[in-house]
Design a protein around this motif. Sequence first.
Motif, PDB file in Angstrom:
ATOM      1  N   TYR A  21       2.358   1.759  -3.384  1.00  0.00           N
ATOM      2  CA  TYR A  21       1.329   2.271  -4.279  1.00  0.00           C
ATOM      3  C   TYR A  21       1.141   3.773  -4.067  1.00  0.00           C
ATOM      4  N   ARG A  22       1.012   4.164  -2.828  1.00  0.00           N
ATOM      5  CA  ARG A  22       0.794   5.584  -2.531  1.00  0.00           C
ATOM      6  C   ARG A  22       1.962   6.441  -3.010  1.00  0.00           C
ATOM      7  N   ARG A  69       0.843  -1.198   0.000  1.00  0.00           N
ATOM      8  CA  ARG A  69       0.000   0.000   0.000  1.00  0.00           C
ATOM      9  C   ARG A  69       0.882   1.254   0.000  1.00  0.00           C
ATOM     10  N   CYS A  93       2.199   5.398  -7.393  1.00  0.00           N
ATOM     11  CA  CYS A  93       1.092   5.220  -8.335  1.00  0.00           C
ATOM     12  C   CYS A  93      -0.104   6.137  -8.104  1.00  0.00           C
ATOM     13  N   ALA A  94      -0.361   6.477  -6.849  1.00  0.00           N
ATOM     14  CA  ALA A  94      -1.598   7.192  -6.511  1.00  0.00           C
ATOM     15  C   ALA A  94      -1.704   8.561  -7.164  1.00  0.00           C
ATOM     16  N   GLY A 110      -6.505   9.933 -10.102  1.00  0.00           N
ATOM     17  CA  GLY A 110      -5.453  10.684  -9.422  1.00  0.00           C
ATOM     18  C   GLY A 110      -5.351  12.110  -9.928  1.00  0.00           C
ATOM     19  N   HIS A 137      -3.088   7.281 -10.645  1.00  0.00           N
ATOM     20  CA  HIS A 137      -4.176   6.311 -10.593  1.00  0.00           C
ATOM     21  C   HIS A 137      -5.151   6.554  -9.447  1.00  0.00           C
ATOM     22  N   GLY A 138      -4.822   7.465  -8.530  1.00  0.00           N
ATOM     23  CA  GLY A 138      -5.704   7.804  -7.420  1.00  0.00           C
ATOM     24  C   GLY A 138      -5.531   6.905  -6.221  1.00  0.00           C
ATOM     25  N   GLU A 139      -5.907   7.412  -5.057  1.00  0.00           N
ATOM     26  CA  GLU A 139      -5.824   6.627  -3.820  1.00  0.00           C
ATOM     27  C   GLU A 139      -6.639   5.351  -3.911  1.00  0.00           C
ATOM     28  N   SER A 140      -7.747   5.405  -4.627  1.00  0.00           N
ATOM     29  CA  SER A 140      -8.623   4.245  -4.756  1.00  0.00           C
ATOM     30  C   SER A 140      -8.192   3.313  -5.883  1.00  0.00           C
ATOM     31  N   ALA A 141      -7.181   3.712  -6.670  1.00  0.00           N
ATOM     32  CA  ALA A 141      -6.669   2.950  -7.818  1.00  0.00           C
ATOM     33  C   ALA A 141      -7.673   2.878  -8.964  1.00  0.00           C
TER      34      ALA A 141
END
Length: 132
Positions: A31-32, A28, A35-36, A47, A39-43
């Motif tokens: 990812y944060r 996690r 990627c976030a 983002g 792609h956003g916090e929610s994936a």
Amino acid sequence: MKARMMAAACLVALSGAALAADKEDAGRNEYRAACAGCHGESAKGDGPVGPILNIEMPDLTKLSAANDGQFPFQKTFMIVDGRTGVRAHGDPMPIWGDRFKAEAAVTGGYAAEIMARGRLLALVQYLESIQE
């Protein structure tokens, strides 16, 4: 003697649970960090940086659904580490530089490669865990 063995078994079980939680947190966190932004916090592709790119950000929670219900682990791993280019990332991915390469690690030699691959593995396992 029996009490010691039970205590040891409990410690092993608790350690395994802690390691599993740490592994999920590690993925996690990767990812944060990497990627976030796109792609956003929610994936789900929402983002803050996504709108300035030339393509629509994919929903990373739908990778399994797009592959007959099977998470494309190897393909995802190869995309993130740069073996498979993605146009939006400047080809090859990743746009964050050496984060998932040995050059990013403080240590040298094989330890650096192991650390970089560990980060990448944690990230891909996290992506697998958030599939809808």
